[in-house]
Design an enzyme around this catalytic site. Structure first.
Site, PDB file in Angstrom:
ATOM      1  N   HIS A 126       0.851  -1.176   0.000  1.00  0.00           N
ATOM      2  CA  HIS A 126       0.000   0.000   0.000  1.00  0.00           C
ATOM      3  C   HIS A 126       0.894   1.235   0.000  1.00  0.00           C
ATOM      4  CE1 HIS A 126       0.664  -0.052   4.399  1.00  0.00           C
ATOM      5  NE2 HIS A 126       0.360   1.231   4.357  1.00  0.00           N
ATOM      6  N   TYR A 141       3.951   2.035  14.466  1.00  0.00           N
ATOM      7  CA  TYR A 141       4.211   3.002  13.411  1.00  0.00           C
ATOM      8  C   TYR A 141       3.575   4.350  13.720  1.00  0.00           C
ATOM      9  CZ  TYR A 141      -0.315   1.352  11.576  1.00  0.00           C
ATOM     10  OH  TYR A 141      -1.636   0.997  11.440  1.00  0.00           O
TER      11      TYR A 141
END
Length: 151
Positions: free
Chosen positions: A51, A119
């Protein structure tokens, strides 16, 4: 290396109790701004790819387990358009990896234990209009071979 990718090697301060390690500091200047911090656990052998984002940058860290991280530069105006980078990240190689918008990214969990990814993004997730464009893990334009290369 793909233009705009940054790697920060993390330092463990060990003693007889364990270790301490800074992950991200405001004076690292790795993100243009802070948007969100998230965490995900992925099981052994799973491939989560690919992605990319049009508006946000990502910063990845694997504190648990090991992962093969693959980046592919999709940006038309980039001097490294079409380049692929591979990073081996995890508890045995503690690094932060900055992934700019327009760079496709994904990972495969290595070994027999799950991996945990923490993240950070420069924007918060918008559930109504997610900034997440998907590409198949085996996209022929990227042409990445996810199999372990036994040597």
């Amino acid at each position: 290396m793909i233009h705009g990718i940054y790697v920060k090697h993390l330092v463990r301060h060990c003693d007889d109790r364990g270790f301490f390690m800074e992950i991200l500091r405001d004076d690292d200047n790795l993100l243009s701004r802070f948007g969100q911090a998230s965490m995900s656990k992925t099981y052994p052998g799973v491939i989560k790819a690919f992605h990319y984002h049009e508006k946000q940058d990502d910063l990845w860290f694997f504190p648990v387990g090991s992962a093969q991280v693959v980046l592919y530069d999709l940006r038309e105006d980039s001097p490294t358009k079409g380049e692929t980078n591979v990073f081996y990240m995890g508890e045995d190689n503690p690094i932060l990896l900055v992934i700019p918008k327009g760079v496709a990214h994904g990972y495969r969990v290595l070994g027999s234990e799950p991996a945990v990814i923490v993240y950070f993004t420069t924007l918060s997730y918008d559930r109504q209009q997610p900034d997440e464009k998907r590409i198949p893990w085996d996209d022929p334009a990227i042409g990445f071979d996810w199999r372990t290369q036994n040597r």
